[in-house]
Design a protein around this motif. Sequence first.
Motif, PDB file in Angstrom:
ATOM      1  N   MET A 105      -7.253  18.951 -12.271  1.00  0.00           N
ATOM      2  CA  MET A 105      -8.011  17.793 -11.028  1.00  0.00           C
ATOM      3  C   MET A 105      -6.595  16.835 -10.511  1.00  0.00           C
ATOM      4  N   LEU A 106      -7.136  16.311  -9.755  1.00  0.00           N
ATOM      5  CA  LEU A 106      -6.145  15.953  -8.583  1.00  0.00           C
ATOM      6  C   LEU A 106      -7.679  14.744  -7.929  1.00  0.00           C
ATOM      7  N   LEU A 107      -6.809  13.524  -9.002  1.00  0.00           N
ATOM      8  CA  LEU A 107      -7.896  12.244  -8.661  1.00  0.00           C
ATOM      9  C   LEU A 107      -7.126  11.992  -7.576  1.00  0.00           C
ATOM     10  N   LEU A 108      -8.240  11.827  -6.537  1.00  0.00           N
ATOM     11  CA  LEU A 108      -7.457  11.145  -4.388  1.00  0.00           C
ATOM     12  C   LEU A 108      -8.146   9.149  -5.158  1.00  0.00           C
ATOM     13  N   ARG A 109      -6.537   7.853  -4.524  1.00  0.00           N
ATOM     14  CA  ARG A 109      -6.861   6.796  -4.282  1.00  0.00           C
ATOM     15  C   ARG A 109      -6.486   6.185  -2.620  1.00  0.00           C
ATOM     16  N   ILE A 110      -7.837   5.399  -2.427  1.00  0.00           N
ATOM     17  CA  ILE A 110      -7.401   5.448  -0.952  1.00  0.00           C
ATOM     18  C   ILE A 110      -6.853   3.887  -1.456  1.00  0.00           C
ATOM     19  N   ASN A 111      -5.675   3.559  -0.885  1.00  0.00           N
ATOM     20  CA  ASN A 111      -4.490   2.030  -1.425  1.00  0.00           C
ATOM     21  C   ASN A 111      -5.231   1.631  -0.020  1.00  0.00           C
ATOM     22  N   ASP A 112      -5.613   0.354  -1.283  1.00  0.00           N
ATOM     23  CA  ASP A 112      -6.226  -1.232  -0.071  1.00  0.00           C
ATOM     24  C   ASP A 112      -7.263  -0.929   0.678  1.00  0.00           C
ATOM     25  N   LEU A 113      -8.294  -0.822   0.096  1.00  0.00           N
ATOM     26  CA  LEU A 113      -9.469  -0.386   0.899  1.00  0.00           C
ATOM     27  C   LEU A 113      -9.792  -2.021   0.995  1.00  0.00           C
ATOM     28  N   ASN A 114     -10.006  -2.736  -0.063  1.00  0.00           N
ATOM     29  CA  ASN A 114     -11.088  -3.863  -0.159  1.00  0.00           C
ATOM     30  C   ASN A 114      -9.682  -4.829   1.256  1.00  0.00           C
ATOM     31  N   ASN A 115      -8.155  -4.802   1.218  1.00  0.00           N
ATOM     32  CA  ASN A 115      -7.604  -4.829   2.275  1.00  0.00           C
ATOM     33  C   ASN A 115      -8.219  -5.165   4.122  1.00  0.00           C
ATOM     34  N   ILE A 116      -8.204  -3.542   3.601  1.00  0.00           N
ATOM     35  CA  ILE A 116      -8.897  -2.909   5.202  1.00  0.00           C
ATOM     36  C   ILE A 116     -10.208  -3.317   5.046  1.00  0.00           C
ATOM     37  N   ASN A 117     -11.241  -3.178   4.231  1.00  0.00           N
ATOM     38  CA  ASN A 117     -12.924  -4.139   4.828  1.00  0.00           C
ATOM     39  C   ASN A 117     -12.412  -5.739   5.154  1.00  0.00           C
ATOM     40  N   LEU A 118     -11.117  -6.658   4.820  1.00  0.00           N
ATOM     41  CA  LEU A 118     -11.252  -7.471   5.031  1.00  0.00           C
ATOM     42  C   LEU A 118     -10.741  -7.701   6.491  1.00  0.00           C
ATOM     43  N   GLU A 119      -9.722  -7.023   6.224  1.00  0.00           N
ATOM     44  CA  GLU A 119      -9.369  -7.230   8.173  1.00  0.00           C
ATOM     45  C   GLU A 119     -10.106  -6.747   8.927  1.00  0.00           C
ATOM     46  N   HIS A 120     -10.426  -5.446   8.518  1.00  0.00           N
ATOM     47  CA  HIS A 120     -10.997  -4.763   9.641  1.00  0.00           C
ATOM     48  C   HIS A 120     -12.488  -4.244   9.839  1.00  0.00           C
ATOM     49  N   GLY A 121     -13.184  -4.990   8.616  1.00  0.00           N
ATOM     50  CA  GLY A 121     -14.526  -4.691   8.877  1.00  0.00           C
ATOM     51  C   GLY A 121     -14.881  -3.512   7.929  1.00  0.00           C
ATOM     52  N   ARG A 122     -15.985  -3.853   7.006  1.00  0.00           N
ATOM     53  CA  ARG A 122     -16.319  -2.669   5.978  1.00  0.00           C
ATOM     54  C   ARG A 122     -16.686  -1.582   6.913  1.00  0.00           C
ATOM     55  N   GLU A 123     -17.309  -1.925   7.994  1.00  0.00           N
ATOM     56  CA  GLU A 123     -18.194  -0.835   9.301  1.00  0.00           C
ATOM     57  C   GLU A 123     -16.156   0.153   9.331  1.00  0.00           C
ATOM     58  N   TYR A 124     -15.172   0.160   8.913  1.00  0.00           N
ATOM     59  CA  TYR A 124     -13.971   0.028   9.771  1.00  0.00           C
ATOM     60  C   TYR A 124     -13.955   1.074   8.191  1.00  0.00           C
ATOM     61  N   GLY A 125     -13.389   0.470   7.047  1.00  0.00           N
ATOM     62  CA  GLY A 125     -13.775   1.023   5.544  1.00  0.00           C
ATOM     63  C   GLY A 125     -14.485   2.331   5.693  1.00  0.00           C
ATOM     64  N   ASP A 126     -15.884   2.129   5.569  1.00  0.00           N
ATOM     65  CA  ASP A 126     -16.993   3.560   5.212  1.00  0.00           C
ATOM     66  C   ASP A 126     -16.004   4.599   6.365  1.00  0.00           C
ATOM     67  N   LYS A 127     -15.682   4.349   7.355  1.00  0.00           N
ATOM     68  CA  LYS A 127     -14.961   5.148   8.575  1.00  0.00           C
ATOM     69  C   LYS A 127     -13.544   6.292   7.653  1.00  0.00           C
ATOM     70  N   ILE A 128     -12.705   4.954   6.835  1.00  0.00           N
ATOM     71  CA  ILE A 128     -12.093   5.946   6.383  1.00  0.00           C
ATOM     72  C   ILE A 128     -12.262   6.718   5.141  1.00  0.00           C
ATOM     73  N   ILE A 129     -13.210   5.828   4.060  1.00  0.00           N
ATOM     74  CA  ILE A 129     -13.916   7.001   3.491  1.00  0.00           C
ATOM     75  C   ILE A 129     -14.544   8.167   3.509  1.00  0.00           C
ATOM     76  N   LYS A 130     -15.359   8.057   5.193  1.00  0.00           N
ATOM     77  CA  LYS A 130     -15.713   8.920   5.268  1.00  0.00           C
ATOM     78  C   LYS A 130     -15.084  10.127   6.086  1.00  0.00           C
ATOM     79  N   ASN A 131     -13.129   9.527   6.630  1.00  0.00           N
ATOM     80  CA  ASN A 131     -12.283  10.898   6.862  1.00  0.00           C
ATOM     81  C   ASN A 131     -11.645  11.179   5.890  1.00  0.00           C
ATOM     82  N   LEU A 132     -11.639  10.326   5.234  1.00  0.00           N
ATOM     83  CA  LEU A 132     -10.823  11.451   3.510  1.00  0.00           C
ATOM     84  C   LEU A 132     -11.944  12.740   3.167  1.00  0.00           C
ATOM     85  N   ALA A 133     -12.963  12.187   2.975  1.00  0.00           N
ATOM     86  CA  ALA A 133     -13.875  13.031   2.899  1.00  0.00           C
ATOM     87  C   ALA A 133     -14.239  14.310   3.091  1.00  0.00           C
TER      88      ALA A 133
END
Length: 122
Positions: free
Chosen positions: A1-29
């Motif tokens: 099993m490979l478990l992956l985690r996006i680093n510092d997503l909370n900070n990314i959301n604070l700096e760039h907005g939640r919509e941008y953070g959602d794009k990162i999650i979708k990109n990794l998916a």
Amino acid sequence: MLLLRINDLNNINLEHGREYGDKIIKNLAVVLEIVAKKHKIYHMESVYFCVCLSGSTDEEVQELYDRITEKKYNVYTTVACAVKYGPESDESRLFAYGKQTMLQAQINSDSYDKVYFADTDK
């Protein structure tokens, strides 16, 4: 099993907005769907993804993670933990074990865009 985690997503959301953070999650998916298409992929808790790599060697896991890292946006980093499992393994324990191994790796080193292999013999 490979478990992956996006680093510092909370900070990314604070700096760039939640919509941008959602794009990162979708990109990794999307990257996981392309690179690991022959494996089962799960989006776990908000920043966690799991790829089931039954029967894969450590080298194959590392190669897959390297391909994931090459394909994703360069604006975020990930950390991953590989945990070996068998047919009798409890999935929730594996997930918890993988998260703990990642946290330990972050405390002990620079953990950006790296995969750690959990010692499941202990």
